[in-house]
Design a protein around this motif. Sequence first.
Motif, PDB file in Angstrom:
ATOM      1  N   ASP A  76       0.884  -1.151   0.000  1.00  0.00           N
ATOM      2  CA  ASP A  76       0.000   0.000   0.000  1.00  0.00           C
ATOM      3  C   ASP A  76       0.923   1.202   0.000  1.00  0.00           C
ATOM      4  OD1 ASP A  76      -2.824   0.803  -0.021  1.00  0.00           O
ATOM      5  OD2 ASP A  76      -2.247   1.951   1.743  1.00  0.00           O
ATOM      6  N   SER A  77       0.715   2.075  -0.935  1.00  0.00           N
ATOM      7  CA  SER A  77       1.661   3.169  -1.109  1.00  0.00           C
ATOM      8  C   SER A  77       0.926   4.420  -1.541  1.00  0.00           C
ATOM      9  CB  SER A  77       2.725   2.798  -2.153  1.00  0.00           C
ATOM     10  OG  SER A  77       2.106   2.414  -3.372  1.00  0.00           O
ATOM     11  N   GLY A  78       1.612   5.538  -1.409  1.00  0.00           N
ATOM     12  CA  GLY A  78       0.984   6.773  -1.823  1.00  0.00           C
ATOM     13  C   GLY A  78       1.894   7.964  -1.630  1.00  0.00           C
ATOM     14  N   LEU A  79       1.332   9.107  -1.972  1.00  0.00           N
ATOM     15  CA  LEU A  79       2.051  10.377  -1.930  1.00  0.00           C
ATOM     16  C   LEU A  79       1.578  11.185  -0.740  1.00  0.00           C
ATOM     17  CD1 LEU A  79       3.988  12.311  -3.563  1.00  0.00           C
ATOM     18  CD2 LEU A  79       1.897  13.247  -4.588  1.00  0.00           C
ATOM     19  N   ALA A  80       2.517  11.650   0.065  1.00  0.00           N
ATOM     20  CA  ALA A  80       2.188  12.508   1.196  1.00  0.00           C
ATOM     21  C   ALA A  80       2.806  13.878   0.962  1.00  0.00           C
ATOM     22  CB  ALA A  80       2.728  11.907   2.496  1.00  0.00           C
ATOM     23  N   VAL A  81       1.973  14.909   0.892  1.00  0.00           N
ATOM     24  CA  VAL A  81       2.418  16.264   0.584  1.00  0.00           C
ATOM     25  C   VAL A  81       2.427  17.087   1.873  1.00  0.00           C
ATOM     26  CG1 VAL A  81       2.010  18.315  -0.824  1.00  0.00           C
ATOM     27  CG2 VAL A  81       1.393  16.050  -1.708  1.00  0.00           C
ATOM     28  N   LEU A  82       3.579  17.637   2.211  1.00  0.00           N
ATOM     29  CA  LEU A  82       3.746  18.338   3.481  1.00  0.00           C
ATOM     30  C   LEU A  82       2.754  19.487   3.632  1.00  0.00           C
ATOM     31  CD1 LEU A  82       5.399  18.567   6.101  1.00  0.00           C
ATOM     32  CD2 LEU A  82       6.987  20.061   4.864  1.00  0.00           C
ATOM     33  N   LEU A 113      -2.328  23.155  -3.705  1.00  0.00           N
ATOM     34  CA  LEU A 113      -1.078  23.829  -3.358  1.00  0.00           C
ATOM     35  C   LEU A 113      -1.151  25.313  -3.690  1.00  0.00           C
ATOM     36  CD1 LEU A 113       1.593  21.196  -4.486  1.00  0.00           C
ATOM     37  CD2 LEU A 113       1.077  21.923  -2.145  1.00  0.00           C
ATOM     38  N   HIS A 114      -1.688  25.627  -4.858  1.00  0.00           N
ATOM     39  CA  HIS A 114      -1.816  27.037  -5.241  1.00  0.00           C
ATOM     40  C   HIS A 114      -2.748  27.778  -4.289  1.00  0.00           C
ATOM     41  CE1 HIS A 114       0.279  28.315  -8.949  1.00  0.00           C
ATOM     42  NE2 HIS A 114       0.457  27.011  -9.082  1.00  0.00           N
ATOM     43  N   ALA A 115      -3.814  27.119  -3.857  1.00  0.00           N
ATOM     44  CA  ALA A 115      -4.748  27.754  -2.931  1.00  0.00           C
ATOM     45  C   ALA A 115      -4.068  28.099  -1.609  1.00  0.00           C
ATOM     46  CB  ALA A 115      -5.939  26.832  -2.682  1.00  0.00           C
ATOM     47  N   ARG A 116      -2.998  27.382  -1.293  1.00  0.00           N
ATOM     48  CA  ARG A 116      -2.245  27.637  -0.068  1.00  0.00           C
ATOM     49  C   ARG A 116      -1.007  28.491  -0.321  1.00  0.00           C
ATOM     50  NH1 ARG A 116      -5.094  23.174   0.321  1.00  0.00           N
ATOM     51  NH2 ARG A 116      -5.731  22.286   2.338  1.00  0.00           N
ATOM     52  N   GLY A 117      -0.855  28.952  -1.557  1.00  0.00           N
ATOM     53  CA  GLY A 117       0.297  29.780  -1.895  1.00  0.00           C
ATOM     54  C   GLY A 117       1.600  29.017  -1.971  1.00  0.00           C
ATOM     55  N   ALA A 118       1.522  27.692  -2.114  1.00  0.00           N
ATOM     56  CA  ALA A 118       2.721  26.847  -2.149  1.00  0.00           C
ATOM     57  C   ALA A 118       3.213  26.735  -3.591  1.00  0.00           C
ATOM     58  CB  ALA A 118       2.414  25.466  -1.580  1.00  0.00           C
ATOM     59  N   VAL A 119       4.002  27.734  -4.006  1.00  0.00           N
ATOM     60  CA  VAL A 119       4.461  27.776  -5.392  1.00  0.00           C
ATOM     61  C   VAL A 119       5.972  27.602  -5.514  1.00  0.00           C
ATOM     62  CG1 VAL A 119       2.504  29.135  -6.193  1.00  0.00           C
ATOM     63  CG2 VAL A 119       4.552  30.301  -5.325  1.00  0.00           C
ATOM     64  N   GLU A 120       6.723  27.821  -4.441  1.00  0.00           N
ATOM     65  CA  GLU A 120       8.173  27.686  -4.469  1.00  0.00           C
ATOM     66  C   GLU A 120       8.570  26.267  -4.024  1.00  0.00           C
ATOM     67  OE1 GLU A 120      10.156  29.886  -5.724  1.00  0.00           O
ATOM     68  OE2 GLU A 120       8.470  31.259  -6.064  1.00  0.00           O
ATOM     69  N   PRO A 121       9.681  25.734  -4.575  1.00  0.00           N
ATOM     70  CA  PRO A 121      10.075  24.356  -4.251  1.00  0.00           C
ATOM     71  C   PRO A 121      10.089  24.017  -2.761  1.00  0.00           C
ATOM     72  CG  PRO A 121      11.400  25.157  -6.060  1.00  0.00           C
ATOM     73  CD  PRO A 121      10.568  26.324  -5.607  1.00  0.00           C
ATOM     74  N   PRO A 122      10.609  24.862  -1.866  1.00  0.00           N
ATOM     75  CA  PRO A 122      10.608  24.480  -0.442  1.00  0.00           C
ATOM     76  C   PRO A 122       9.207  24.291   0.141  1.00  0.00           C
ATOM     77  CG  PRO A 122      12.159  26.267  -0.833  1.00  0.00           C
ATOM     78  CD  PRO A 122      11.333  26.137  -2.079  1.00  0.00           C
ATOM     79  N   GLN A 123       8.208  24.901  -0.526  1.00  0.00           N
ATOM     80  CA  GLN A 123       6.829  24.777  -0.051  1.00  0.00           C
ATOM     81  C   GLN A 123       6.131  23.556  -0.636  1.00  0.00           C
ATOM     82  OE1 GLN A 123       5.846  28.647  -1.756  1.00  0.00           O
ATOM     83  NE2 GLN A 123       5.373  29.402   0.314  1.00  0.00           N
ATOM     84  N   ARG A 124       6.826  22.832  -1.519  1.00  0.00           N
ATOM     85  CA  ARG A 124       6.186  21.753  -2.266  1.00  0.00           C
ATOM     86  C   ARG A 124       6.843  20.402  -1.959  1.00  0.00           C
ATOM     87  NH1 ARG A 124       3.250  23.818  -6.624  1.00  0.00           N
ATOM     88  NH2 ARG A 124       3.762  22.035  -7.936  1.00  0.00           N
ATOM     89  N   ARG A 125       7.334  20.265  -0.737  1.00  0.00           N
ATOM     90  CA  ARG A 125       7.997  19.034  -0.336  1.00  0.00           C
ATOM     91  C   ARG A 125       6.971  17.909  -0.197  1.00  0.00           C
ATOM     92  NH1 ARG A 125      12.698  17.988  -1.187  1.00  0.00           N
ATOM     93  NH2 ARG A 125      13.226  17.019   0.796  1.00  0.00           N
TER      94      ARG A 125
END
Length: 216
Positions: A76-82, A113-125
């Motif tokens: 069971d696997s998946g993507l977890a976005v910080l 992510l855009h709705a949270r303003g997460a547009v720069e790489p450090p915000q998209r971990r």
Amino acid sequence: MTSLLLPGSRLVVATHNDGKLREFRELLKPFGLDLTSAGELGLPEPDETGTTFAENARIKAEAAANASGLPALADDSGLAVLALWGAPGIFSARWAGPKKDFSGAMQRIEDELHARGAVEPPQRRAAFIAALCLARPGDECDEVEGFVLGTLVWPPRGTEGFGYDPVFLPEGHDRTFGEMSADEKHGVDWKEGHGLSHRARAFIALAGRCFAEPRL
């Protein structure tokens, strides 16, 4: 002590996902096992009622082992976005809907992510996480986990792999999983005992417990 699966042993890969089955066939190739899948056997898909990757992997492995009478391997696997507090996490496949539309699921992540303003790489971990379970009928299960860290890119890049691979850029690399061949994505080095993908890292740990030495 866990009995090892020797070359020629029959093993059910507890999945109905063709992309996941292809990855398992690649990872299991050095062990000379006789593979089939839950989908090929026509086994029903159990309800994934667990609250963690490990719980859902066990549910799938035990269901396939009990239904087939054979050892069964599930993940069971998946993507977890910080920035999304770990979402989609165990719901990664469900975000793609019944038609497995991962293009729509990737767009949903990007929109959130855009709705949270997460547009720069450090915000998209983000991290890919995999839990593996090998179940034998009427016996104990062997369970391991692996993960790989990275950053989400947009737009998606590459047509290899499956799922969220085209938006996941693993740490220390300049190509997404979607731009890598299967060998590159997994990066398995059996002599050194390391790999790149989350599934490869979990699989190396499981292989040390459950399989005979790989044929290199």
